[in-house]
Design a protein around this motif. Structure first.
Motif, mmCIF file in Angstrom:
data_model
loop_
_atom_site.group_PDB
_atom_site.id
_atom_site.type_symbol
_atom_site.label_atom_id
_atom_site.label_comp_id
_atom_site.label_asym_id
_atom_site.label_seq_id
_atom_site.Cartn_x
_atom_site.Cartn_y
_atom_site.Cartn_z
ATOM 1 N N LEU A 17 0.822 -1.202 0.000
ATOM 2 C CA LEU A 17 0.000 0.000 0.000
ATOM 3 C C LEU A 17 0.865 1.264 0.000
ATOM 4 O O LEU A 17 0.551 2.244 -0.681
ATOM 5 C CB LEU A 17 -0.934 0.002 1.212
ATOM 6 C CG LEU A 17 -1.991 -1.103 1.265
ATOM 7 C CD1 LEU A 17 -2.858 -0.955 2.499
ATOM 8 C CD2 LEU A 17 -2.859 -1.086 0.010
ATOM 9 N N ILE A 18 1.953 1.225 0.763
ATOM 10 C CA ILE A 18 2.859 2.381 0.818
ATOM 11 C C ILE A 18 3.492 2.621 -0.554
ATOM 12 O O ILE A 18 3.584 3.763 -1.026
ATOM 13 C CB ILE A 18 3.935 2.167 1.890
ATOM 14 C CG1 ILE A 18 3.307 2.269 3.292
ATOM 15 C CG2 ILE A 18 5.068 3.184 1.749
ATOM 16 C CD1 ILE A 18 4.237 1.856 4.411
ATOM 17 N N CYS A 19 3.924 1.551 -1.207
ATOM 18 C CA CYS A 19 4.528 1.696 -2.542
ATOM 19 C C CYS A 19 3.506 2.196 -3.561
ATOM 20 O O CYS A 19 3.822 3.024 -4.421
ATOM 21 C CB CYS A 19 5.111 0.363 -3.004
ATOM 22 S SG CYS A 19 6.586 -0.148 -2.095
ATOM 23 N N LEU A 20 2.262 1.714 -3.453
ATOM 24 C CA LEU A 20 1.230 2.115 -4.400
ATOM 25 C C LEU A 20 0.837 3.580 -4.232
ATOM 26 O O LEU A 20 0.587 4.285 -5.216
ATOM 27 C CB LEU A 20 -0.006 1.221 -4.246
ATOM 28 C CG LEU A 20 0.167 -0.231 -4.707
ATOM 29 C CD1 LEU A 20 -1.061 -1.067 -4.356
ATOM 30 C CD2 LEU A 20 0.440 -0.298 -6.216
ATOM 31 N N VAL A 21 0.775 4.048 -2.988
ATOM 32 C CA VAL A 21 0.420 5.446 -2.772
ATOM 33 C C VAL A 21 1.628 6.363 -2.983
ATOM 34 O O VAL A 21 1.470 7.560 -3.231
ATOM 35 C CB VAL A 21 -0.171 5.642 -1.344
ATOM 36 C CG1 VAL A 21 0.906 5.708 -0.292
ATOM 37 C CG2 VAL A 21 -1.056 6.883 -1.289
ATOM 38 N N GLY A 22 2.836 5.797 -2.946
ATOM 39 C CA GLY A 22 4.043 6.597 -3.058
ATOM 40 C C GLY A 22 4.590 6.757 -4.466
ATOM 41 O O GLY A 22 5.250 7.760 -4.757
ATOM 42 N N PHE A 23 4.299 5.797 -5.375
ATOM 43 C CA PHE A 23 4.954 5.870 -6.688
ATOM 44 C C PHE A 23 4.535 7.088 -7.510
ATOM 45 O O PHE A 23 5.337 7.588 -8.311
ATOM 46 C CB PHE A 23 4.781 4.557 -7.468
ATOM 47 C CG PHE A 23 3.511 4.423 -8.263
ATOM 48 C CD1 PHE A 23 3.446 4.855 -9.582
ATOM 49 C CD2 PHE A 23 2.379 3.831 -7.716
ATOM 50 C CE1 PHE A 23 2.292 4.709 -10.333
ATOM 51 C CE2 PHE A 23 1.218 3.686 -8.445
ATOM 52 C CZ PHE A 23 1.171 4.130 -9.758
ATOM 53 N N PRO A 24 3.303 7.635 -7.339
ATOM 54 C CA PRO A 24 3.011 8.875 -8.080
ATOM 55 C C PRO A 24 3.912 10.030 -7.675
ATOM 56 O O PRO A 24 4.318 10.840 -8.530
ATOM 57 C CB PRO A 24 1.544 9.162 -7.707
ATOM 58 C CG PRO A 24 0.970 7.838 -7.345
ATOM 59 C CD PRO A 24 2.086 7.120 -6.660
ATOM 60 N N GLN A 25 4.246 10.132 -6.375
ATOM 61 C CA GLN A 25 5.142 11.200 -5.935
ATOM 62 C C GLN A 25 6.549 11.010 -6.480
ATOM 63 O O GLN A 25 7.200 11.972 -6.894
ATOM 64 C CB GLN A 25 5.203 11.248 -4.399
ATOM 65 C CG GLN A 25 3.976 11.871 -3.764
ATOM 66 C CD GLN A 25 4.219 12.213 -2.309
ATOM 67 O OE1 GLN A 25 5.335 12.476 -1.886
ATOM 68 N NE2 GLN A 25 3.151 12.214 -1.520
ATOM 69 N N ILE A 26 7.008 9.761 -6.487
ATOM 70 C CA ILE A 26 8.327 9.492 -7.056
ATOM 71 C C ILE A 26 8.345 9.879 -8.536
ATOM 72 O O ILE A 26 9.299 10.492 -9.030
ATOM 73 C CB ILE A 26 8.699 8.007 -6.889
ATOM 74 C CG1 ILE A 26 8.871 7.672 -5.402
ATOM 75 C CG2 ILE A 26 9.971 7.666 -7.662
ATOM 76 C CD1 ILE A 26 9.114 6.209 -5.119
ATOM 77 N N SER A 27 7.260 9.567 -9.239
ATOM 78 C CA SER A 27 7.188 9.849 -10.672
ATOM 79 C C SER A 27 7.229 11.333 -10.959
ATOM 80 O O SER A 27 7.749 11.768 -11.999
ATOM 81 C CB SER A 27 5.896 9.260 -11.250
ATOM 82 O OG SER A 27 5.845 7.874 -11.039
ATOM 83 N N GLU A 28 6.688 12.143 -10.055
ATOM 84 C CA GLU A 28 6.720 13.588 -10.250
ATOM 85 C C GLU A 28 8.055 14.189 -9.833
ATOM 86 O O GLU A 28 8.663 14.958 -10.568
ATOM 87 C CB GLU A 28 5.572 14.237 -9.460
ATOM 88 C CG GLU A 28 5.337 15.701 -9.801
ATOM 89 C CD GLU A 28 6.313 16.632 -9.120
ATOM 90 O OE1 GLU A 28 6.712 17.637 -9.746
ATOM 91 O OE2 GLU A 28 6.714 16.354 -7.980
#
Length: 398
Positions: A17-28
């Protein structure tokens, strides 16, 4: 029944869940160290390169609306997996882009898909936790997410400096494929058994109810403002640290650690304070702390001090500002939809649509205001934080 769902959700892998909610921020954030290089490569101005962030968040706003509603009608699992697939395709489009227009299109598709990680994960959490348990879990995830702004610029800085920005997009393709495999194999369905039939009138009814409710409107505006400040920082920071303070791309990448530590500290303070204070009071304390950091940034701009001192105080002011946001933001997210638990997917979609439009507007405005001066971000932050104080008054009138 609720107890069983909570137990089941804990077996879903909190790490997933942490990776799923976090990858959009990493992508930006992975994108920000390469803004100047992208501007040169595509023969566009830095202002226009910054506007790719606005495009990203506009697509993100549309995406959270689409995937949030889809999570109510198709299920959380399908909304997540189809969204990640869109994200992979968008990242591939960016990798093969040959013009600024094709890059903008790729970023739009990428952001539309990535948005499922934000809205669908939050919906899963709201499915399964209530009250202070939910506040604490949002706080824990926010603390873990504090590493996303560190990972993005750090990885993006090194990739950009040594392999070029296209290698960064290839990295995002691989990351998306790994997440898609992990989600398909491990993510469980948490949607309540009641099946909803798609209804435009239902969506409009929920939207109207949210707009006329001062409590919900206040938290939605604050979420947009806090994220607007955070991503305005990522838009301006390359100019501040690379062009004005003469950091290399890789050195600038380590500034993400400052953002991470600030957000982590803010989330930790919030988690501890929940034992003695209400979430509403913690939000107010966070805004006050963020405002003091923004004022410190404004002061250092006015002082004639050596560059090394200016850099140090600018970093300290930024740290204080983002720590305050780290205190306030998870509590706003937790409280925003307490009145809409029966339609949390649709309500989450509408909430996210609203606050990401605010984020897109903030990044667009700061790209318009961009002059290359280190004063732009502090002044813009002060303005937005004044608006957040006004939002509290709106909530208090409830």
């Amino acid at each position: 029944m609720e107890k069983n769902i909570v137990t089941k959700n804990k077996k879903i892998h909190l790490a997933l869940l942490i990776c799923l909610v976090g990858f959009p921020q990493i992508s930006e954030t992975i994108y920000s160290p390469s803004l100047t290089e992208i501007a040169r490569s595509y023969h566009i101005s830095l202002n226009l390169a910054q506007m790719t962030l606005s495009i990203y968040f506009l697509a993100f706003a549309l995406g959270v609306f689409f995937w949030g509603i889809s999570s109510d009608y198709l299920g959380r699992r399908k909304a997540m997996n189809f969204g990640i697939l869109f994200y992979v395709l968008g990242s591939l489009f960016c990798f093969y882009s040959t013009s600024a227009l094709s890059l903008f299109i790729g970023r739009f598709i990428q952001a539309f898909g990535a948005s499922t990680g934000s809205v669908t994960t939050q919906t899963i959490l709201r499915d399964c936790y209530q009250g202070n348990d939910r506040h604490r879990l949002f706080g824990k995830i926010s603390a873990a997410l504090s590493f996303s702004p560190a990972i993005g610029p750090l990885v993006g800085g090194f990739i950009g400096e040594y392999s070029g920005f296209r290698a960064m997009f290839l990295f995002l393709v691989l990351m998306g494929l790994i997440l898609l495999f992990w989600s398909v194999s491990s993510l469980r369905e948490t949607k309540p058994n009641k099946v909803l039939s798609f209804s435009t009138s239902t969506i409009l009814g929920v939207g109207k109810a949210m707009l006329v409710d001062r409590y919900t409107l206040s938290f939605g505006l604050q979420i947009g403002i806090f994220n607007g400040i955070l991503f305005s920082y990522h838009s301006e920071a390359p100019t501040i640290f690379i062009q004005k303070f003469h950091f290399s791309q890789s050195s600038y990448g380590f500034m993400g650690c400052i953002v991470a530590l600030a957000t982590l500290l803010g989330a930790w303070i919030s988690s501890k304070a929940l034992k003695t204070k209400s979430a509403n009071l913690i939000i107010k304390d966070g805004i006050k702390l963020a405002f003091s950091g923004a004022l410190l940034l404004c002061v250092i701009v006015l002082l004639a001090v050596p560059l090394s001192i200016q850099i140090l105080i600018y970093i300290v002011g930024t740290f204080i500002l983002l720590a305050g946001i780290g205190m306030a933001l998870p509590n706003c997210l937790s409280l925003a939809l307490t009145k809409f638990s029966k339609v949390v997917g649709t309500a989450g979609a509408l909430l996210s649509l609203g606050y990401y439009i605010i984020v897109s507007s903030c990044t667009f405005l700061i790209s318009i205001f961009h002059t290359g001066s280190i004063a732009v971000f502090p002044l813009f932050s002060v303005f937005l934080l004044v608006l957040s104080f006004l939002c509290i008054r709106l909530e208090n009138e409830h």
